[in-house]
Design an enzyme around this catalytic site. Structure first.
Site, PDB file in Angstrom:
ATOM      1  N   THR A 114       0.848  -1.188   0.000  1.00  0.00           N
ATOM      2  CA  THR A 114       0.000   0.000   0.000  1.00  0.00           C
ATOM      3  C   THR A 114       0.885   1.241   0.000  1.00  0.00           C
ATOM      4  O   THR A 114       1.905   1.294   0.696  1.00  0.00           O
ATOM      5  CB  THR A 114      -0.948   0.023   1.218  1.00  0.00           C
ATOM      6  N   PHE A 171       1.090   5.193   0.795  1.00  0.00           N
ATOM      7  CA  PHE A 171       0.503   6.221   1.644  1.00  0.00           C
ATOM      8  C   PHE A 171       1.092   7.575   1.259  1.00  0.00           C
ATOM      9  O   PHE A 171       2.229   7.658   0.788  1.00  0.00           O
ATOM     10  CB  PHE A 171       0.803   5.947   3.123  1.00  0.00           C
TER      11      PHE A 171
END
Length: 277
Positions: A176, A178
């Site tokens: 992921t 960010f």
């Protein structure tokens, strides 16, 4: 001088032990003050209100795609992107029950999607419930002993909930990205990325015509995403990530030409380009 000695404060999607929290720690270390909030919007508000120096929000997952709420917040916020964080995501199933006794599974919608295949194979027919964060899901198991949560191994340790299964994500290549949001520009480093958003003119070939400056000045686009403007039916904003800093000559020229071809343009920030760790 006292204000300069204060540790940085960082708002993040909480509670403690979410993947966003872990990403924030990876970037800012143990000495920062961390402020957990219950929504992506609240992260933006904490930084806008100067109650936090920075905020950390998820933007996209390598298997499930973009976090649309984060994109939508940039339409109305004046905050800038000042860094990015890439985090490997390993999901665990946490519960006080054994696998055969679990009746409900809680987690964030992205985490549930990343473990869809495992859930169908190992917990068929079990009720699936989306909540606002993975750590929030773990809190549910404290009062519901027939429930399980999909979250990090760290969340299990912090909330003292046993790990029933580890590494349950469907794809091992699960990362992921960010974004760190703040109020200040980042200087050129030589290995940068720039993010911007724009709205198109309503005409034939508008997107092709709009993207031409990037080809002309040999700029590599690493991402393009569209979102409804929420102001007018069938009107869209486009979000673009490109290689280079906005102060570089070729990037600056491309943005200047782009501005002449669109109805709206907003540079969201230039920041160091990070690799997977």
């Amino acid at each position: 001088s006292r204000s300069l000695q204060k540790p940085l404060s960082v708002a993040y999607l909480g509670p403690e032990a979410t993947f966003t929290h872990q990403a924030a720690i990876q970037r800012f270390g143990a000495s920062a003050i961390y402020l957990p909030v219950r929504s992506i919007e609240a992260v933006f508000r904490e930084v806008e209100g100067e109650r936090a120096n920075f905020g950390v929000v998820p933007i996209e997952n390598s298997t499930e795609g973009v976090e649309t709420h984060t994109l939508d917040m940039f339409m109305e916020s004046e905050l800038l992107i000042c860094d990015e964080i890439i985090l490997r995501i390993v999901h665990s199933l946490l519960s006080f029950s054994s696998l055969k006794d679990i009746k409900r599974v809680y987690s964030h919608s992205q985490a549930l999607a990343q473990c869809r295949g495992w859930l169908e194979e190992n917990l068929p027919g079990v009720e699936i419930k989306a909540v606002y964060s993975t750590a929030g899901a773990v809190e549910k198991t404290l009062s519901d002993r027939e429930a399980a949560a999909i979250a990090s191994h760290l969340a299990g340790e912090i909330y003292h909930v046993p790990v029933v299964a580890k590494g349950i994500e469907d794809k091992s290549f699960n990362f992921t990205r960010f974004l760190v949001i703040g109020r200040e520009e980042r200087a050129y480093t030589g290995k940068d990325k720039t993010s911007l958003m724009f709205a198109l003119k309503d005409e034939i070939g508008a997107l092709f015509h709009t993207l031409e400056p990037f080809w002309k000045f040999r700029i590599n686009l690493t991402k393009i995403e569209s979102r409804p403007s929420r102001r007018k039916a069938w009107e869209y904003y486009f979000f673009v990530d490109l290689e280079g800093h906005k102060e570089e000559k070729n990037v600056r020229k491309a943005i200047e030409e782009l501005e002449k071809r669109v109805t709206f343009l907003k540079v969201l920030g230039s920041y160091p380009r990070r690799e997977r760790e």
